[in-house]
Design an enzyme around this catalytic site. Structure first.
Site, short mmCIF file in Angstrom:
data_model
loop_
_atom_site.label_atom_id
_atom_site.label_comp_id
_atom_site.label_asym_id
_atom_site.label_seq_id
_atom_site.Cartn_x
_atom_site.Cartn_y
_atom_site.Cartn_z
CD GLU A 212 -1.42 -2.38 0.94
OE1 GLU A 212 -1.15 -3.02 1.39
OE2 GLU A 212 -1.99 -2.41 -0.55
CG ASN A 296 -1.95 -5.67 -3.07
OD1 ASN A 296 -0.77 -5.69 -2.36
ND2 ASN A 296 -2.09 -4.26 -3.26
CG ASP A 338 -5.44 -4.84 -1.23
OD1 ASP A 338 -4.43 -5.44 -1.64
OD2 ASP A 338 -6.07 -5.20 0.23
#
Lengths: 611, 644, 180, 343, 201
Positions: A212, A296, A338
């Site tokens: 992220e 991801n 994700d």
């Protein structure tokens, strides 16, 4: 109904076994009703066959989380009593598995990643020693989903573990003395490490976190003796960096080509494209391959990264010595939601369509349990274990999912009812496998989400997500499930509904019991065959740790688990988040608004035994 | 013409102070002093007030326009920053459309329609007072906000998302939305009054075929208001809800659509142009008829054209959206309608030319303004045809070409006739004539200044200058024409100053010219100038469209209307036969109180949605007070009651 | 008429006190005001005799609608929203509650942004112009209602509404945890 | 903006609907001249008719109103009005037909081999993405669209914030960019040249200076340009440029801008990878040269008030000290040296 | 005075019912305005609907039918007392009006109570998405009409009991009923839009 399902097959032939290097001849016998399964991997340094130990978080290289101890069983589990407890002094999410070797229990806490050794030989298991690595405080700002640590590994008389700020540390198991430490992650690029290392053939395998934060994912092998880097395999970029060479023979044509890790991204995007490696690594000594999932691609908003985004959200098979890739399969090409591909890969030998196959079973975040041929990467089956609206099945010919166009996230538009949500049908919480039933015990969640794509701005060291997310309970209104899954029939056998996501790992034992914990704090034992609740104990805080079972120095079977709510799902409690903002904690807060009414922060080891 | 008293066919000269007249005076008069000023329900007082207020807003809007022209006079100018400039052009557009053009047209209707149809007051006189107050408060609120630097800055069209919660920072757009709400309430109330007055309060004998063209125009305008304003009601309400209570009408992220705003806004916005334009057509007809000394050629054609324009006016709105992604097939329909609406206007122009041709034109200032119309409006209409073409519109839309076009249409089609109307009806309102020489200066400065200011903008638009820009780079070469336009604007300002001087001077010192200085034919000239509080005594009966021309020696009248109560005669819809008598309410403070309560609600709702809840209580109380009958009056009423 | 005029003037006067500055749009960067930062206290506990609290500076930013909306834009542009989301927190602590670890005064927030904080807050000093830091501080304060309500933007168009979707059935209160 | 005095940027006809450079604009221009001619004629006729009516009417000093005009005269004039009305109707129908024909022609200008470009409107600049089936071969630039002469270009228009409108009058009519919708616009340039365009829908403070250039060039030249855009930025060649890069990466620049090949990957502001190759700065507002670049970096707010580029006036003035000190004189010089060479 | 009186109107009635009276036309004008608002609000609803594939969007549940349908019944039933009162007014029968108006008021009150439940049964909030905003606005608009007419009826009812009364007030009662017919009539298409349209795909 699930109860009936298993009743229909009372004499199911146990063709199933865990793939193990030194498989005893006994398990090959297809009709042998009771199995004696060697559950300990051959670790060159210890070469221990002792069932009573628990040397790595997943128990063995196959990632079974199956304990062959049978002292505690379905009939006596109701008498299970608390044996001793230990407070970790940390109140963030405790996702780790304790380790037991000999008469010592080791456990590593979330940040600040303190390593404790408890002496099991003495009453009350007093502290033997502790090791404080003092990781950089700033690393707390880089943990997307609480400052967790998923455990340590034991090998060659050493404890190996990672710190949040990106160090891998080897500590002498007896004395607690630091042997070496190597810094692998660059804090300022947003890299952190939360995973539990795996030791294979004198190499410590460590992957990074920070999908992220626009990091570039990798798996690194360190020399177990010196801590020097042996090889590093990136998850994006040119073949040279990904360690793709002539041995790379993926099953599906879309994985073949030169430098796909560059050309399947917009220019330069692969440098900040994610594909981190923060799940559990498996190893098949027979084929001499390690297996691990890549996370991801970043940012979440898929419109910002057109292309298949190789080699993210897939599984790699690599040679542990050189790191060279053998095959790759992408669960989610151009991942839209994700759906990290890091969930555990359980290595089993199963009869598929009547043929015994060496397979890799993987309950994937996208909601399907995949069964792959672990030699080639071919998908043998993939069936949904949760409510799925994002795809309409997996095409076994091409290996790709059928995506539902109207559920694709779009910039500037809220798409509703994306099921499963970003944490997937199942997140990191590892499943257990019991050879006695042949079933997989999957702790997971039942969560859907609304998502709006946003423009994402990359600033090194800050989040790079590009999405607003709001999660909520899926159909039925319960947020957690515990499913027993038959990978051969590719269907569920029974399901337990839980109010909150089952964010703890599962443990299966030879006593036909399955253990797991809930986020309210109940530690539960259920019948492996029926799912019937047989025993439960209320711990001080919600449980998101990985339960283990070991034989103590006194010869008794113990069951241990860490309590201490947190993690992505429990961030609302661990981080004292404000429930009014539904998008908090990447949207998980919205689904967990009532969690603070059920549990509070904590950090405690609970160990149980029969009286 | 002022000396031609003998031509005056008026037969309602006060003949001494008869007792009857005195009673009427007492019955219809407005109470003296400030109380009377606050409570009056006389349509003439309210109409004048409306006109003066609207004219003040015209001046304010004009000053803003001058500021814009100064800013644009040279390239890369730093006189006004983008923030102030954006506020100013928004205020200019909002003022001119909502606070000047529509209100002044309605104001003319409020003043003239009851006189033209021969009744003593407008229908629902208290509502009339209320609509003025609410209009005044709305305008004051907007200008207070502007002076406090909270002036709206997102354009008079307030396109979302620029005006929405995310990009419309602060309270500026909320003030805009509430201004719209104020003017909507006012305009709708007046529209209902005008329709009712024309339909039900006409003089006996004034069948629909004999209704003067201006009254017809006012009716068409009122109907257009009734069907168009709801579009902007809904738009401004949903906008403020989006901004204050979190609805998502215009938020694409949650299923809303920015284009929905444009549909709602232009569903109102295009008819709005005709709301302004159609009364001006009526004024044109009045002036042309009087100064050609004959009825307008083709009365039936003219009425049909007005109605047709009103109807087609609702089928054009998408031509403001040709550059959006409205499907092409849909756009083509709007091309056809937008082109065809030229036809009724063309027919009216031809009829007027025929009127002049067959009449005996008298050149006075009002007629000059009317003749300018033939050049300016026709030019504006022709550029309108260009905008109706989808492909050509994509080139000139949102450029200075459109600025030129709309000013040609609105100034040529409304302001020029309006100035003519001022000159024409000024003696009706004051009893004095405006100075003719000053009038000619006024006209020529305006005409030349206008064309200097706006004609070059056509060229600018074609050369690529977008509208609503606060400045432009020197290298674009737009400086010269812009400077020319600014000079033209200066001339217009001079012209308006001449007009103001003329009005101020002549209000007290203008030539006294008797009751019907132009010897016009319609009923408003059938009473004294200025008219008495009760308009007519006795109430006339008519037998043709220009009754004063037809009966040189006095009109037949009605007897038997009460002179002690505010009684008017209600007639039938088509033939205007006497139906019954109805008493209209007298002066009251309640309209003002209600308007204050409603204004508090509207302004409060800018800051908190709860204002709608707590604000509705005083509004309800005020309305009940308004409605609740007084015992004494009721008893008087009952005494004279004749049940149906 | 005079009465009305008087009322209007009174209204203007009253509004002028609050309105003018609230909607001012300052595009030109004002001089830096960081000198105030050093004298700030983070604790209510003070040894010795009591001293007056520091006066809040930069009210021009704190109560200004434009500054707050610019702060809102920058909050997402500079990825503040990545950790703090729309105020609810996640990786970083929530900003919409009334708990302030390092103080709630504009200067405190300014210092937090510039200096960073040990437990993960990056230091943006030298990376964000000073006036933008004040704008950010104004927005952050608005999240927990510390700025006047009429200066605060209603919402962002981007999924910041709190309302839960009613799509799925409500969680049933009784959850036994036993198999069906 | 006197910076603009450079004769190279005299754009008098580079943004004009009456100077078409492609078939779309040409079709519209042709229709314009048709409707212009018809309108001019109509206007002249109306005004002439008015004067005719005024001077051929029965002007008499006698003001006796004629309230019942002679039916005969009315009838004959009625015929004239009727015929005029009919003629007007026919002309209107002709114009409608012409309009439809033009629309149809514009609709039919599509091509299979169209060059696909995404244009994304931001407050107040244009992001330009050259689409390629291979994601890594996409190229990104800002405020300057290069197109090959003779090939149809298919623009996909999106807005990032409020409504904008893409308008390059020499090439074709405008098309709005509306958030939540995607629009397409096709055009072709038939002759080489630099054309200017501008946002045509009011979009906030800097609506006035939200310009862009369309550079039409021969296909091979265009291909070379596109290939260059795909490449990462040049690496700093001398110490000053290296310092400049460091300044760029370590100060606020990198928080918003991208320079490919470096860590700077900010997405909220224009991509600067090939900044020096562009003709203009600040959305076709300033000529691109070192002095304008310096002025733009130091004080963008007085050049374009309200725009989103942060001001560095104070920090440059104070010499880059204190918490707000992002840039000092030397930093600025190095930065200019670096940016000025990003060809 | 040269004017020649040709008509004497002193025998004409001083008030009238229905479309003869000014108030009726005023009411009609208001109804035209409000009707247009409703039509455009419904247009907005369908416009938003046109932008999404499924309706209600994102698998939301359509509004529950129960209270809306009950309310439709209440409204239709309320036509009868209003008509009855209307007739009483035209007959200038004060006694019957004093019975009729409270009954009308009771219906309005009942309606408003059920309306509260209707909002709850919409299954969506106004700030969830544009669909929610549209249905809340439609229902809210109609509720405002009802509420104002209920207040109107209440005031009239009180007046009918307390006075002061004159003949014109009978016309007011009649016009009140006339407006109520409008509120009822407009509800029928609204019911279709709010409750039935989401069920037709």
């Amino acid at each position: 109904m699930p109860g009936k399902t298993w009743m229909c097959f009372p004499l199911r032939p146990f063709l199933l076994s865990i793939a193990l290097p030194i498989a005893q001849p006994g398990i090959a016998g297809p009709s042998q009703p009771s199995l004696s399964i060697p559950t300990s991997p051959a670790l060159p340094a210890t070469a221990s066959e002792d069932d009573g130990q628990w040397l790595m978080p997943a128990r063995d290289y196959a990632n079974s989380r199956y304990s062959s101890l049978a002292e505690i069983n379905t009939s006596n589990v109701k008498n299970l009593r608390l044996s001793f407890t230990f407070s970790t002094g940390v109140t963030r999410g405790h996702e780790a598995a304790p380790l037991v070797t000999g008469d010592t229990l080791y456990l590593v806490t979330p940040y600040p990643n303190i390593l404790y050794a408890l002496d099991l030989a003495r009453p009350g298991a007093p502290l033997k020693w502790k090791y404080e690595p003092k990781p950089l405080a700033a690393s707390q700002g880089l943990a997307c989903c609480d400052v967790v640590n998923r455990g340590a590994s034991y090998a060659y008389g050493k404890i190996f573990f990672n710190t949040l700020d990106g160090q891998t540390i080897a500590v002498d198991a007896k004395t607690g003395k630091e042997l070496w430490k190597t810094r692998l992650g660059n804090l300022n690029l947003g890299e952190s490490v939360t995973m539990a290392p795996l030791v294979v053939k004198n190499k410590v395998l460590v992957g990074n976190s920070g999908g992220e934060f626009g990091v570039r994912g990798w798996l690194t092998a360190l020399d177990a003796n010196t801590g020097r880097i042996a090889w590093r395999a990136y998850s994006t970029g040119p073949d040279q960096d990904v360690l793709i060479g002539p041995e790379f023979k993926p099953f599906y044509p879309q994985e073949r080509g030169t430098d796909l890790g560059v050309s399947s991204w917009p220019a330069d995007a692969w440098k900040i494209g994610g594909g981190t490696v923060w799940g559990f690594v498996s190893y098949d000594p027979q084929l001499d391959l390690i297996y691990y999932g890549t996370a991801n691609p970043g940012p979440w908003n898929p419109e910002l990264r057109p292309g298949d985004n190789k080699w993210t959200a897939g599984v790699f098979a690599r040679d542990p010595d050189t790191g060279q890739a053998r095959w790759f399969y992408q669960w989610n090409p151009h991942d839209l939601y994700d759906y990290d591909g890091i969930n555990e890969n359980i290595l089993l030998d199963l009869p598929i369509h009547g043929q015994p196959r060496k397979v890799l079973v993987h309950p994937e975040r996208n909601g399907y349990v995949y069964v792959l041929d672990r030699g080639t990467g071919e998908v043998l089956s993939a069936e949904a274990f949760v409510h799925v609206t994002t795809t309409s099945g997996v095409d076994l010919k091409t290996g790709r999912t059928h995506e539902v166009a109207e559920k694709q996230p779009r910039t500037g538009s809220v798409v509703r009812e994306i099921c499963p949500a970003a944490p997937g049908g199942k997140d990191w919480q590892p499943s257990a496998w019991s050879p006695r039933t042949g079933w997989l015990y999957i702790p997971h969640q039942n969560i859907c989400m609304d998502e709006e794509g946003l423009e994402a701005n990359y600033i090194a060291g800050t989040p790079y997500v590009g999405a607003n997310v709001r999660m909520y309970a899926g159909p039925g209104g319960h947020r957690g499930e515990f499913t027993a899954w038959d990978p051969v029939q590719a269907k569920p056998v029974w399901k337990i509904k839980e109010n909150f996501p089952v964010w703890s790992g599962a443990l299966a034992t030879a006593g036909d019991l399955v253990f797991y914990g809930t986020m309210e704090g109940w530690f539960k034992a259920v019948s492996a065959r029926t799912g019937e609740l047989l025993w439960q104990f209320k711990c001080g805080s919600g449980i998101i740790g990985q339960p283990i079972s070991y034989r103590g120095p006194d010869g008794k079977q113990y069951v241990a688990v860490l309590s201490g709510v947190g993690g992505w799902s429990g961030a609302i409690v661990a981080g004292q988040l404000d429930p009014r903002d539904g998008t908090g904690a990447l949207g998980f807060v919205n689904a967990m608004k009532d969690l603070p009414e059920h549990t509070a922060k904590g950090g405690m080891l609970y160990v149980f035994a029969l009286p | 013409m002022s000396a031609r008293q003998p031509m005056d066919p008026t037969n309602f000269e006060p003949l001494g102070h008869s007792a009857e007249r005195e009673r009427l005076e007492q019955t219809w008069s407005t109470p003296p002093g400030i109380y009377g000023w606050l409570t009056t329900v006389d349509h003439k007082l309210i109409g004048k007030r409306f006109i003066v207020t609207a004219f003040f807003f015209f001046l304010a809007g004009g000053i803003l326009a001058m500021l814009m022209r100064l800013q644009l006079a040279q390239p890369d100018n730093r006189l006004l920053g983008p923030d102030l400039y954006n506020q100013i052009f928004t205020m200019h557009g909002t003022t001119m459309m909502f606070l000047f053009a529509v209100p002044i047209m309605e104001a003319m209707g409020v003043y003239l329609v009851p006189l033209m149809v021969g009744t003593r007051n407008i229908a629902f006189p208290r509502l009339n007072a209320f609509s003025y107050w609410i209009y005044l408060f709305g305008g004051l609120m907007l200008y207070s906000a502007f002076l406090l630097n909270i002036g709206p800055d997102v354009g008079w069209f307030s396109y979302v998302p620029l005006a929405g919660p995310e990009y419309g920072t602060g309270k500026r757009a909320d003030f805009w939305a509430q201004t719209i709400t104020f003017t909507e309430v006012s305009a709708l109330a007046v529209a209902v009054e005008i329709i009712t007055t024309v339909f039900k309060q006409r003089a006996v004998g004034m069948s629909l075929g004999r209704v003067p063209l201006l009254a017809w125009a006012m009716v068409v305008m009122s109907f257009m208001i009734i069907f168009a304003m709801p579009g902007v009601i809904l738009a401004s309400t949903t906008l403020i809800m989006d901004r204050l209570v979190g609805t998502h009408f215009f938020n694409p992220a949650e299923g809303g659509d920015a284009l929905l705003w444009q549909h709602l806004f232009w569903f109102f916005g295009h008819p709005e142009v005709y709301i302004i334009f159609i009364p001006a057509l009526g004024m044109m007809s009045s002036i042309i008829a009087t100064f050609s000394r004959r009825p307008v050629f083709g009365h039936a054609v003219m009425v049909s054209a007005l109605v047709a324009t009103g109807v087609i006016g609702f089928m054009l709105w998408v031509h403001h959206m040709f550059a959006t992604m409205v499907p092409n097939a849909g756009k083509m329909f709007f091309t056809v309608a937008s082109m065809l609406i030229a036809l009724p206007t063309a027919l009216q122009v031809y009829c007027w030319i025929a009127t002049l041709w067959t009449g005996r034109p008298v050149f006075k200032t009002p007629l000059l303004f009317v003749l300018a119309f033939f050049f300016i409006l026709v030019l504006g209409g022709l550029t309108g045809l260009m905008l109706a073409s989808i492909s050509l519109d994509t080139q000139v839309h949102d450029t200075f070409f459109v600025v030129a076009h709309l000013h040609y249409v609105l100034i040529g089609g409304a302001v020029f006739p309006l100035f003519g109307a001022f000159y024409y009806w000024f003696p009706k309102i004051t009893g004095r004539l405006l100075n003719e020489t000053a009038g000619r200066w006024n006209f020529w400065l305006f005409f030349i200044g206008f064309n200097l200011a706006f004609f070059p903008m056509h060229q600018l638009g074609l050369e690529g200058m977008p509208r609503r820009v606060y400045t432009y780079p020197e290298a674009m070469g737009w400086g010269g024409l812009n400077l020319l336009a600014t000079i033209g604007a200066g001339l217009i300002a001079a012209s308006v100053l001449v007009f103001i001087g003329n009005v101020l001077w002549c209000r007290r010192r203008g030539a006294l010219v008797g009751n019907n200085p132009w010897s016009a034919g319609t009923l408003e000239w059938a009473t004294t100038s200025p008219p008495p509080d009760y308009n007519f005594h006795p109430v006339p009966v008519v037998a043709g469209p220009e009754p004063l021309w037809e009966r040189a020696t006095g009109l037949p009248v009605v007897a038997g209307l009460s002179d002690t109560t505010r009684e008017v005669l209600v007639t039938t819809l088509i033939e205007a036969k006497p139906d019954h008598r109805e008493e209209l309410p007298g002066p009251s403070l309640w309209p003002l109180i209600s308007a204050l309560a409603l204004a508090a609600l509207f302004v409060g709702s800018i800051f908190t949605p709860w204002a709608v809840v707590w604000g509705s209580i005083p509004v309800a109380a005020a309305l009940i007070g308004w409605f609740w009958p007084k015992k004494r009056e009721t008893e008087e009423e009952v005494a004279e009651e004749v049940p149906p | 008429m005079k009465i009305l005029r008087g009322v209007w003037i009174a209204m203007l006067g009253a509004a002028a006190l609050t309105g003018c500055e609230r909607e001012e749009r300052n595009f030109v960067e004002p001089p830096p005001t960081s000198s105030a930062v050093e004298s700030l206290r983070l604790s209510d506990l003070r040894p010795g005799p009591s001293s007056p609290p520091p006066a809040a500076e930069n009210s021009a930013y704190q109560e200004n609608a434009y500054a707050i909306s610019e702060g809102q834009r920058l909050f997402s542009w500079y990825n503040c929203a990545g950790c703090h989301f729309h105020g609810g927190g996640g990786i970083g602590p929530p900003l919409m509650d009334d708990l302030w670890i390092y103080g709630s005064e504009p200067q405190n927030i300014h210092a937090t942004i510039i200096q960073g904080r040990p437990n993960g807050m990056p230091a943006f000093g030298g990376r964000i112009p000073d006036y933008q830091v004040w704008q950010l501080a104004a927005y952050v304060r608005s999240l927990s209602g510390l700025t006047p309500k009429d200066a605060v933007p209603a919402r962002s168009d981007h999924m910041s509404n709190e309302s839960p979707p009613t799509t799925m059935e409500k969680p049933s209160p009784k959850m036994t945890g036993s198999p069906p | 903006m006197s910076l603009f005095g450079d004769p190279h940027f005299a754009w008098r006809n580079a943004q004009s609907a009456l100077n078409s450079a492609g078939p779309q604009a040409a079709r519209i221009e042709a229709y314009w001249w048709l409707i212009f001619a018809v309108s001019a004629l109509a206007l002249i006729l109306v005004v002439l008719a008015m004067f005719y009516a005024l001077f051929h009417s029965r002007r008499r000093s006698d003001l006796e109103p004629e309230f019942r005009p002679s039916p005969k005269l009315e009838r004959s004039r009625g015929w004239v009005v009727g015929i005029l009305g009919a003629v007007t109707g026919v002309i209107l129908l002709g114009l409608i037909a012409g309009s439809f024909a033009t629309d149809q022609a514009l609709e039919s200008f599509t091509a299979q081999d169209a060059l696909s470009i995404d244009v994304i409107g931001h407050q107040w600049w244009w992001e330009v993405q050259y689409i390629d089936p291979v994601p890594s071969r996409r190229a990104s630039t800002a405020n300057e669209i290069h197109v090959p002469v003779g090939r149809t270009v298919a623009l996909t228009l999106k807005s990032h914030d409020v409504i904008h409108s893409f308008w390059a009058p020499n090439l074709t009519g405008k098309q709005d960019l509306i958030p939540g919708h995607e629009a397409t616009l096709n055009f072709r340039a038939d002759r080489a040249g630099v054309f200017r365009g501008q946002c045509a829908e009011f979009c906030g403070y800097q609506h006035a200076y939200m310009g862009f250039l369309v550079v039409a060039e021969p296909p091979d030249q265009f291909a070379a340009w596109l290939e260059k855009q795909r490449a990462p930025a040049m690496t700093p060649a001398n110490p000053s440029q290296r310092r400049g890069q460091e300044v760029f990466l370590s100060r606020d620049c990198a928080l918003c801008h991208t320079i490919q090949g470096t860590e700077a990957s900010g997405k909220t502001a224009p991509d600067l990878t090939h900044l020096a190759g562009r003709k203009t700065l600040a959305a076709a507002t300033l000529a691109n040269n070192p002095s304008t670049l310096a002025a733009w970096i130091v004080d963008p707010q007085s050049l374009k008030p309200g725009n989103h580029m942060p001001s560095h006036l104070q920090s440059v003035r104070l010499g880059g000290d204190g918490p707000s000190g992002l840039l000092n004189q030397e930093d600025l010089q190095a930065l200019l040296d670096y940016l000025g060479n990003l060809e | 005075m040269s004017a020649e009186p040709v008509i004497d109107v002193s025998r004409l009635p001083t008030y009238a019912f229905g479309k003869q009276s000014l108030m009726w036309w005023g009411t009609l004008g208001i109804m035209a305005i409000e009707g247009t608002v409703f039509v455009l609000a419904a247009f907005a609803y369908f416009y938003i609907r046109g932008n999404v594939g499924s309706w209600p969007p994102g698998g939301l549940k359509p509004p529950d039918l129960l209270y809306g349908t009950i309310n439709t019944g209440v409204l239709l039933a309320s036509l009868w007392p209003n008509w009855w009162t209307d007739r009483a007014a035209k007959a200038r029968d004060l006694h019957r009006i004093r019975i009729g108006l409270p009954v009308c008021l009771a219906f309005a009150a009942a309606f408003l109570v059920f309306r509260g439940f209707e909002f709850a049964a919409l299954n969506i909030r106004w700030d969830t998405n544009a669909y929610g905003s549209a249905v809340w606005t439609l229902l809210g608009l109609h509720t405002v009409h009802l509420a104002t007419d209920a207040v109107d009826t209440a005031v009239l009812a009180v007046l009918m009991f307390t006075g002061p009364l004159e003949g014109k007030r009978y016309a007011d009662v009649s016009d009140n009923a006339f407006y109520w017919y409008f509120v009822v009539l407009i509800w029928i298409p609204l019911y279709g839009v709010i409750y039935l349209a989401p069920r037709l795909n």
